[in-house]
Design a protein around this motif. Structure first.
Motif, PDB file in Angstrom:
ATOM      1  N   TRP A   1       6.813   2.438  -8.362  1.00 35.64           N
ATOM      2  CA  TRP A   1       6.732   2.661  -6.965  1.00 35.64           C
ATOM      3  C   TRP A   1       7.340   3.827  -6.353  1.00 35.64           C
ATOM      4  CZ3 TRP A   1       9.310  -2.851  -6.536  1.00 35.64           C
ATOM      5  CH2 TRP A   1       8.521  -3.724  -7.114  1.00 35.64           C
ATOM      6  N   THR A   2       6.848   3.985  -5.099  1.00 34.86           N
ATOM      7  CA  THR A   2       7.767   5.164  -4.523  1.00 34.86           C
ATOM      8  C   THR A   2       8.864   4.554  -3.642  1.00 34.86           C
ATOM      9  OG1 THR A   2       6.328   4.880  -2.275  1.00 34.86           O
ATOM     10  CG2 THR A   2       5.367   6.027  -4.185  1.00 34.86           C
ATOM     11  N   ALA A   3       9.624   5.388  -2.931  1.00 33.71           N
ATOM     12  CA  ALA A   3      10.757   4.901  -2.070  1.00 33.71           C
ATOM     13  C   ALA A   3      10.208   3.981  -0.876  1.00 33.71           C
ATOM     14  CB  ALA A   3      11.505   5.937  -1.562  1.00 33.71           C
ATOM     15  N   ARG A   4       8.678   3.844  -0.603  1.00 31.78           N
ATOM     16  CA  ARG A   4       8.584   3.115   0.501  1.00 31.78           C
ATOM     17  C   ARG A   4       8.345   1.551   0.062  1.00 31.78           C
ATOM     18  NH1 ARG A   4       4.907   7.903   1.272  1.00 31.78           N
ATOM     19  NH2 ARG A   4       5.242   8.667   3.274  1.00 31.78           N
ATOM     20  N   SER A   5       8.512   1.316  -1.008  1.00 29.20           N
ATOM     21  CA  SER A   5       8.802  -0.226  -1.632  1.00 29.20           C
ATOM     22  C   SER A   5      10.123  -0.610  -1.348  1.00 29.20           C
ATOM     23  CB  SER A   5       8.305   0.109  -2.891  1.00 29.20           C
ATOM     24  OG  SER A   5       6.762   0.027  -3.266  1.00 29.20           O
ATOM     25  N   VAL A   6      11.032   0.309  -0.802  1.00 28.05           N
ATOM     26  CA  VAL A   6      12.238  -0.255  -0.534  1.00 28.05           C
ATOM     27  C   VAL A   6      12.651  -0.406   0.990  1.00 28.05           C
ATOM     28  CG1 VAL A   6      14.856   0.013  -0.788  1.00 28.05           C
ATOM     29  CG2 VAL A   6      13.181   0.936  -2.487  1.00 28.05           C
ATOM     30  N   ILE A   7      12.825  -1.599   1.515  1.00 25.41           N
ATOM     31  CA  ILE A   7      12.845  -1.726   3.089  1.00 25.41           C
ATOM     32  C   ILE A   7      14.276  -2.521   3.277  1.00 25.41           C
ATOM     33  CG2 ILE A   7      10.318  -1.805   3.460  1.00 25.41           C
ATOM     34  CD1 ILE A   7      10.622  -5.029   3.571  1.00 25.41           C
ATOM     35  N   GLY A   8      14.410  -2.616   4.591  1.00 26.33           N
ATOM     36  CA  GLY A   8      15.720  -3.247   5.181  1.00 26.33           C
ATOM     37  C   GLY A   8      15.345  -4.675   5.564  1.00 26.33           C
TER      38      GLY A   8
ATOM     39  N   SER B   1      16.597   7.067   6.075  1.00 27.07           N
ATOM     40  CA  SER B   1      17.548   7.959   5.396  1.00 27.07           C
ATOM     41  C   SER B   1      17.954   7.558   4.138  1.00 27.07           C
ATOM     42  CB  SER B   1      18.970   8.226   6.171  1.00 27.07           C
ATOM     43  OG  SER B   1      19.493   7.055   6.154  1.00 27.07           O
ATOM     44  N   MET B   2      17.570   6.194   3.904  1.00 28.38           N
ATOM     45  CA  MET B   2      17.987   5.827   2.403  1.00 28.38           C
ATOM     46  C   MET B   2      16.757   6.037   1.652  1.00 28.38           C
ATOM     47  SD  MET B   2      19.694   4.636  -0.144  1.00 28.38           S
ATOM     48  CE  MET B   2      21.245   4.217   1.056  1.00 28.38           C
ATOM     49  N   ARG B   3      15.645   5.556   2.187  1.00 26.04           N
ATOM     50  CA  ARG B   3      14.601   6.133   1.392  1.00 26.04           C
ATOM     51  C   ARG B   3      14.302   7.381   1.181  1.00 26.04           C
ATOM     52  NH1 ARG B   3      12.345   1.785   4.665  1.00 26.04           N
ATOM     53  NH2 ARG B   3      11.896   2.982   6.390  1.00 26.04           N
ATOM     54  N   SER B   4      14.713   8.296   1.962  1.00 23.78           N
ATOM     55  CA  SER B   4      14.669   9.871   1.586  1.00 23.78           C
ATOM     56  C   SER B   4      15.700  10.152   0.463  1.00 23.78           C
ATOM     57  CB  SER B   4      15.353  10.557   2.771  1.00 23.78           C
ATOM     58  OG  SER B   4      14.310  10.587   4.122  1.00 23.78           O
ATOM     59  N   ARG B   5      16.748   9.528   0.430  1.00 20.29           N
ATOM     60  CA  ARG B   5      17.592   9.679  -0.844  1.00 20.29           C
ATOM     61  C   ARG B   5      16.984   9.188  -1.937  1.00 20.29           C
ATOM     62  NH1 ARG B   5      23.863   9.001   0.547  1.00 20.29           N
ATOM     63  NH2 ARG B   5      23.831   8.814  -1.404  1.00 20.29           N
ATOM     64  N   ILE B   6      16.383   8.032  -1.969  1.00 17.15           N
ATOM     65  CA  ILE B   6      15.737   7.606  -3.069  1.00 17.15           C
ATOM     66  C   ILE B   6      14.497   8.230  -3.559  1.00 17.15           C
ATOM     67  CG2 ILE B   6      14.265   5.502  -3.738  1.00 17.15           C
ATOM     68  CD1 ILE B   6      16.023   3.624  -2.014  1.00 17.15           C
TER      69      ILE B   6
ATOM     70  N   ALA C   1       0.787  -1.253  -0.132  1.00 18.70           N
ATOM     71  CA  ALA C   1       0.113   0.081   0.018  1.00 18.70           C
ATOM     72  C   ALA C   1       0.834   1.178   0.039  1.00 18.70           C
ATOM     73  CB  ALA C   1      -0.845  -0.070   1.002  1.00 18.70           C
ATOM     74  N   GLU C   2       1.985   1.191   0.273  1.00 21.24           N
ATOM     75  CA  GLU C   2       3.018   2.307   0.556  1.00 21.24           C
ATOM     76  C   GLU C   2       2.536   3.357   1.360  1.00 21.24           C
ATOM     77  OE1 GLU C   2       3.792   3.201  -3.570  1.00 21.24           O
ATOM     78  OE2 GLU C   2       5.553   2.074  -3.326  1.00 21.24           O
ATOM     79  N   ASP C   3       1.938   2.864   2.552  1.00 19.44           N
ATOM     80  CA  ASP C   3       1.006   3.870   3.347  1.00 19.44           C
ATOM     81  C   ASP C   3       1.885   3.955   4.666  1.00 19.44           C
ATOM     82  OD1 ASP C   3       0.600   1.627   4.548  1.00 19.44           O
ATOM     83  OD2 ASP C   3      -1.784   1.535   4.329  1.00 19.44           O
ATOM     84  N   TYR C   4       2.689   3.612   4.768  1.00 26.48           N
ATOM     85  CA  TYR C   4       3.512   3.664   6.280  1.00 26.48           C
ATOM     86  C   TYR C   4       4.167   5.171   6.259  1.00 26.48           C
ATOM     87  CZ  TYR C   4       7.695   1.856   4.077  1.00 26.48           C
ATOM     88  OH  TYR C   4       8.695   1.799   3.433  1.00 26.48           O
ATOM     89  N   GLY C   5       4.415   5.556   7.434  1.00 25.18           N
ATOM     90  CA  GLY C   5       5.223   6.972   7.585  1.00 25.18           C
ATOM     91  C   GLY C   5       6.819   6.829   7.496  1.00 25.18           C
ATOM     92  N   ASP C   6       7.311   6.897   8.450  1.00 22.14           N
ATOM     93  CA  ASP C   6       8.815   6.846   8.579  1.00 22.14           C
ATOM     94  C   ASP C   6       9.362   5.536   8.282  1.00 22.14           C
ATOM     95  OD1 ASP C   6      11.454   7.062  10.881  1.00 22.14           O
ATOM     96  OD2 ASP C   6      11.526   8.218   9.172  1.00 22.14           O
ATOM     97  N   ARG C   7       8.750   4.367   8.853  1.00 19.67           N
ATOM     98  CA  ARG C   7       9.327   2.956   8.497  1.00 19.67           C
ATOM     99  C   ARG C   7       8.205   2.349   8.831  1.00 19.67           C
ATOM    100  NH1 ARG C   7      13.705   2.489  11.459  1.00 19.67           N
ATOM    101  NH2 ARG C   7      14.055   4.586  12.137  1.00 19.67           N
TER     102      ARG C   7
END
Length: 264
Positions: free
Chosen positions: A167-174, A192-197, A107-113
């Motif tokens: 997709w947005t950067a929220r599709s990239v996770i650790g 911080s990495m999602r902000s860069r992406i 859903a790419e619906d979360y906030g910071d993490r």
């Protein structure tokens, strides 16, 4: 949700984003597809290898080991930012993870993490079916450095896949955001990495984060050679001095050919 990119489109997306790529063996056909599905894909997962050295890390990520056959990811991101492609398709990288995390990534619906995972390998859902995976060469002890070239490559591979799938950067996770059993990547934060992406995705694929160097202004001269038609007042004015200041700097008799001091 999305159908996995073809190997050719995956490679083209990475190169378009400026990723330096090394193709290892017959990587497009090296996978674990016989053991389960790959797709629909929902995101990109970032890991650290807990190894050092490029060749040894690439070898283990390609081949795996007795308890966990390779490939262990799709690409290995070296310290110098080079991405070594070791497999394509289902890979043993994500393992089991929290279905709530998967829902929020889709859903790419979360906030910071994403929400903190409460499930892992023993009781989670199959992440190998849903994520592209990149192993980054790092000991994972919180002390091994992450060179900017390596962070830039992580940013670029994440953006390349997100850009291609829409997709947005929220599709990239650790991995640590997926499974309660994991701590990787350690040494930088995924927010911080999602902000860069996210910033990269605002620009075209060939965008360079490094700002251009400002033009250098040559230093102003400290002396001036007197010409035959010069006047002292004219010399002073042209160099931002008063006549008194020019004379104070040059108390001797001034004649054509002399080098005058023109800096205070």
């Amino acid at each position: 949700m999305a159908t996995p990119l073809t190997a050719a489109k995956f490679l083209a997306a990475l190169r378009a984003e400026g990723v330096r790529v090394v193709e290892v063996g017959d990587w497009p056909h090296h996978n674990r597809n016989a053991k389960g599905p790959w797709g629909p894909v929902n995101g990109v997962m970032i890991h650290h290898t807990v190894t050092s050295g490029t060749q040894g890390s690439v070898d283990i990520c390609r081949n795996g080991y007795s308890a966990l056959p390779g490939p262990l990811c799709h690409g290995v991101i070296a310290k110098d930012g080079t991405v070594h492609l070791v497999g394509y398709g289902r890979a043993n990288h994500a393992g089991g993870g929290d279905p709530r995390v998967l829902e929020h990534v889709i859903a790419e619906d979360y906030g910071d993490r994403p929400p903190t995972p409460a499930k892992g390998n023993a009781n989670g859902v199959d992440g190998n079916a849903h994520f592209y995976g990149f192993e980054c060469i790092n000991l994972g002890n919180g002390k091994d450095p992450w060179p900017e070239a390596q962070l830039d490559a992580i940013e670029r591979v994440g953006a390349a896949i997100c850009r291609t799938h829409g997709w947005t950067a929220r599709s990239v996770i650790g991995h640590l955001e997926w499974s309660q059993d994991k701590i990787d990547p350690r040494g930088f934060t995924m927010p911080s990495m999602r902000s860069r992406i996210a910033e990269r995705l605002k620009h075209s694929a060939d965008w360079d984060r490094t700002p251009p160097k400002p033009p250098t202004t040559p230093p102003s001269p400290s002396t001036y050679t007197v010409q035959a038609k010069d006047t002292l007042s004219g010399i002073a004015k042209s160099h931002g001095l008063t006549l008194t200041q020019l004379i104070d700097l040059n108390p001797s008799l001034i004649t054509p050919g002399d080098k005058l001091r023109i800096k205070k």
